[in-house]
Design a protein around this motif. Structure first.
Motif, short mmCIF file in Angstrom:
data_model
loop_
_atom_site.label_atom_id
_atom_site.label_comp_id
_atom_site.label_asym_id
_atom_site.label_seq_id
_atom_site.Cartn_x
_atom_site.Cartn_y
_atom_site.Cartn_z
N VAL A 28 36.10 -13.35 -1.33
CA VAL A 28 36.06 -14.12 -2.57
C VAL A 28 34.72 -14.83 -2.72
CG1 VAL A 28 38.57 -14.50 -2.63
CG2 VAL A 28 37.09 -16.24 -1.65
N ALA A 30 32.94 -18.04 -4.96
CA ALA A 30 33.22 -19.19 -5.84
C ALA A 30 31.93 -19.50 -6.61
CB ALA A 30 33.73 -20.35 -5.02
N GLY A 31 31.14 -20.46 -6.13
CA GLY A 31 29.87 -20.76 -6.80
C GLY A 31 28.78 -19.77 -6.43
N GLY A 32 28.94 -19.11 -5.30
CA GLY A 32 27.98 -18.09 -4.86
C GLY A 32 26.73 -18.65 -4.19
N THR A 33 26.64 -19.97 -4.00
CA THR A 33 25.39 -20.53 -3.47
C THR A 33 25.14 -20.14 -2.01
OG1 THR A 33 26.47 -22.63 -2.91
CG2 THR A 33 25.41 -22.51 -5.06
N ASP A 34 26.20 -19.83 -1.27
CA ASP A 34 26.03 -19.27 0.07
C ASP A 34 26.10 -17.75 0.03
OD1 ASP A 34 25.78 -21.53 1.78
OD2 ASP A 34 27.92 -21.93 1.55
N LEU A 35 27.11 -17.27 -0.69
CA LEU A 35 27.43 -15.84 -0.62
C LEU A 35 26.39 -14.94 -1.28
CD1 LEU A 35 29.74 -14.47 0.76
CD2 LEU A 35 30.98 -14.40 -1.40
N PHE A 76 30.42 -29.77 -6.87
CA PHE A 76 29.90 -31.04 -6.34
C PHE A 76 29.62 -32.01 -7.49
CE2 PHE A 76 28.30 -27.97 -3.06
CZ PHE A 76 29.11 -28.40 -2.03
N GLY A 100 22.16 -30.60 -1.82
CA GLY A 100 21.11 -29.75 -2.39
C GLY A 100 20.37 -30.31 -3.59
N THR A 109 30.91 -25.30 -4.78
CA THR A 109 32.26 -25.87 -4.85
C THR A 109 32.69 -26.46 -3.51
OG1 THR A 109 33.33 -23.82 -4.19
CG2 THR A 109 32.92 -24.11 -6.56
N ASN A 113 32.33 -24.99 0.32
CA ASN A 113 31.78 -25.87 1.35
C ASN A 113 32.68 -25.87 2.60
OD1 ASN A 113 30.66 -29.28 1.59
ND2 ASN A 113 29.39 -27.49 1.62
N ASN A 116 32.96 -21.83 4.09
CA ASN A 116 31.82 -21.16 4.74
C ASN A 116 31.75 -21.50 6.23
OD1 ASN A 116 30.49 -23.61 5.07
ND2 ASN A 116 28.97 -23.23 3.49
N ASP A 122 28.40 -30.88 3.71
CA ASP A 122 28.39 -32.31 3.41
C ASP A 122 29.72 -32.95 3.05
OD1 ASP A 122 25.82 -33.12 3.94
OD2 ASP A 122 25.04 -32.41 2.03
N LEU A 165 41.77 -20.63 -0.28
CA LEU A 165 41.99 -22.08 -0.28
C LEU A 165 42.24 -22.46 -1.73
CD1 LEU A 165 41.84 -24.86 1.16
CD2 LEU A 165 39.43 -24.91 0.55
N ALA A 191 18.12 -29.84 1.46
CA ALA A 191 18.45 -29.37 2.80
C ALA A 191 19.90 -29.64 3.11
CB ALA A 191 17.58 -30.10 3.81
C1 LIG Z 1 19.11 -24.37 -1.58
C2 LIG Z 1 20.45 -24.71 -1.00
C3 LIG Z 1 20.71 -26.03 -0.65
C4 LIG Z 1 21.95 -26.36 -0.10
N1 LIG Z 1 22.18 -27.67 0.23
C5 LIG Z 1 23.37 -28.01 0.76
C6 LIG Z 1 23.61 -29.37 1.11
O1 LIG Z 1 22.78 -30.27 0.95
N2 LIG Z 1 24.85 -29.66 1.65
C7 LIG Z 1 25.81 -28.71 1.82
O2 LIG Z 1 26.89 -29.04 2.30
N3 LIG Z 1 25.61 -27.43 1.48
C8 LIG Z 1 24.39 -27.05 0.96
N4 LIG Z 1 24.18 -25.73 0.63
C9 LIG Z 1 25.22 -24.73 0.93
C10 LIG Z 1 26.19 -24.39 -0.23
O3 LIG Z 1 25.68 -24.79 -1.47
C11 LIG Z 1 27.57 -25.06 -0.02
O4 LIG Z 1 28.11 -24.68 1.21
C12 LIG Z 1 28.57 -24.75 -1.13
O5 LIG Z 1 29.66 -25.64 -1.01
C13 LIG Z 1 29.13 -23.36 -1.12
O6 LIG Z 1 30.07 -23.29 -2.18
P1 LIG Z 1 30.11 -22.05 -3.16
O7 LIG Z 1 31.16 -22.35 -4.16
O8 LIG Z 1 28.76 -21.75 -3.68
O9 LIG Z 1 30.60 -20.95 -2.13
P2 LIG Z 1 30.32 -19.37 -2.11
O10 LIG Z 1 28.90 -19.10 -1.77
O11 LIG Z 1 30.87 -18.73 -3.32
O12 LIG Z 1 31.25 -19.00 -0.87
C14 LIG Z 1 30.99 -19.53 0.43
C15 LIG Z 1 32.07 -19.02 1.38
O13 LIG Z 1 33.32 -19.63 1.10
C16 LIG Z 1 34.30 -18.63 0.77
N5 LIG Z 1 35.12 -19.22 -0.29
C17 LIG Z 1 34.68 -19.89 -1.39
N6 LIG Z 1 35.72 -20.38 -2.08
C18 LIG Z 1 36.83 -20.02 -1.41
C19 LIG Z 1 38.23 -20.23 -1.63
N7 LIG Z 1 38.70 -20.95 -2.67
N8 LIG Z 1 39.11 -19.72 -0.74
C20 LIG Z 1 38.65 -18.99 0.31
N9 LIG Z 1 37.36 -18.77 0.59
C21 LIG Z 1 36.46 -19.28 -0.28
C22 LIG Z 1 33.52 -17.39 0.37
O14 LIG Z 1 34.26 -16.21 0.59
C23 LIG Z 1 32.31 -17.51 1.29
O15 LIG Z 1 32.64 -17.05 2.58
C24 LIG Z 1 22.95 -25.37 0.09
C25 LIG Z 1 22.69 -24.05 -0.30
C26 LIG Z 1 21.46 -23.71 -0.83
C27 LIG Z 1 21.21 -22.29 -1.24
#
Ligand SMILES: Cc1cc2nc3c(=O)[nH]c(=O)nc-3n(C[C@H](O)[C@H](O)[C@H](O)COP(=O)(O)OP(=O)(O)OC[C@H]3O[C@@H](n4cnc5c(N)ncnc54)[C@H](O)[C@@H]3O)c2cc1C
Length: 287
Positions: A28, A30-35, A76, A100, A109, A113, A116, A122, A165, A191
């Motif tokens: 799955v 969500a926001g894609g910031t990690d994926l 967030f 970030g 999301t 957070n 991952n 955070d 989740l 960071a």
């Molecule tokens: C430039 C940059 C700066 C950043 N700074 C920070 C920071 O300061 N602090 C911090 O904590 N993080 C930071 N991050 C990391 C990231 O933004 C967070 O971890 C964010 O919460 C990931 O959420 P997402 O919705 O983008 O997840 P996604 O990238 O969409 O998914 C992340 C993971 O979670 C899984 N997932 C997502 N939602 C669900 C769900 N509902 N059920 C099951 N699995 C799920 C996905 O399958 C994947 O494995 C940063 C990233 C970048 C690129």
């Protein structure tokens, strides 16, 4: 294995149906910031992506007589702007605000957070300090687990291939309970936390610590609840000696956890400042 299909779903049930069909071949988003970074770097070994970003059901912050529940798809930005959280759970809105950049906060999301599995996520230390539970759904089942039990190891969480989740939930802090957060990042905004701490504390009228729960980030392979430290602090008067006791005990914890790691020397000192700041942030609004 290559990514072949992306399903942009609008309902949780749709997502769960697809996960049930493709199981270990699906992931799955969500926001894609990690994926999305993983996908770009061709590290994702899945055939199917289930995009939850349009699932409105997962975007909510609600409060009943006892609990606050936050949908996994809540960003967030939504967390840091939410009035209930600003009033009653400052440490959590502070943590969300410290993530970030504005772009990351608008997309990232709380579910991502948590899921991952990063030791430095955070929003996790405040949620650990709040004693939060995770509500997890699959097509045919539903379970609730303590957030602290969901972490199995670095980047590993206790979620099956067919599960998502759904939300995270905790008791609303009472008016004499406070939540504070502090983090030390490489740079202030862009960071992921290098070290962080969140404290939930209840202090009685004579300044004694009635209850304390501590969440930490980036001092081991997973985020942690600091049970041993909590035991040492409960019942003590919250004064300078409380701070000193907490700091020296935390230093020992960090030394043990990071034994042999180059970051140990820095983090065993940094944790003291972070703990103090989190406690001061928690107690700032005490009347
Ligand atoms: C430039 C940059 C700066 C950043 N700074 C920070 C920071 O300061 N602090 C911090 O904590 N993080 C930071 N991050 C990391 C990231 O933004 C967070 O971890 C964010 O919460 C990931 O959420 P997402 O919705 O983008 O997840 P996604 O990238 O969409 O998914 C992340 C993971 O979670 C899984 N997932 C997502 N939602 C669900 C769900 N509902 N059920 C099951 N699995 C799920 C996905 O399958 C994947 O494995 C940063 C990233 C970048 C690129």
């Amino acid at each position: 294995m290559e990514l072949k299909e992306v399903y942009k779903v609008s309902r949780v049930n749709e997502a769960l149906e697809i996960l049930e069909t493709y199981k270990e071949n699906a992931k799955v988003l969500a926001g894609g910031t990690d994926l999305v970074i993983e996908i770009k770097e061709r590290k994702l070994k899945k055939e199917v992506l289930v995009d939850l970003s349009s699932v409105e059901e997962l975007k909510f912050i609600r409060e009943d007589s006892e609990f606050i529940e936050i949908g996994a798809g809540t960003t967030f930005t939504e967390i840091s702007n939410n009035e209930i959280l600003i009033q009653k759970v400052k440490g959590l809105s502070h943590a969300a605000k410290s993530v970030g950049s504005p772009q990351i906060r608008n997309r990232g999301t709380v579910g991502g957070n948590i899921c991952n599995g990063s030791p430095a996520a955070d929003t996790v230390p405040p949620l650990l300090a709040l004693g939060a539970t995770c509500l997890i759904k699959s097509k045919n089942s539903y379970r609730e687990v303590n957030l602290r039990d969901i972490y199995l190891g670095k980047g590993q969480v206790d979620l099956k291939d067919n599960e998502i989740l759904y939300s995270v939930k905790f008791k609303t802090p009472l008016s004499n309970q406070y939540v504070g957060f502090s983090k030390l990042g490489l740079r202030n905004a862009l960071a992921i936390a290098r070290i962080s701490c969140a404290i939930f504390i209840e202090v009685d009228e004579d300044d004694y610590c009635k209850d304390i729960r501590i969440g930490s980030g980036a001092i081991s392979t997973t985020p942690n609840r600091e049970f041993e430290l909590e035991k040492v602090l409960i019942g003590r008067k919250v004064d300078e000696s409380f701070m000193e006791k907490a700091c020296s005990f935390f230093e020992i914890i960090v030394k043990e956890r990071l034994k042999g790691r180059s970051s140990m020397e820095f983090k065993k000192e940094a944790i003291k400042g972070i703990f103090k700041e989190a406690l001061n942030n928690a107690l700032k609004d005490r009347k």
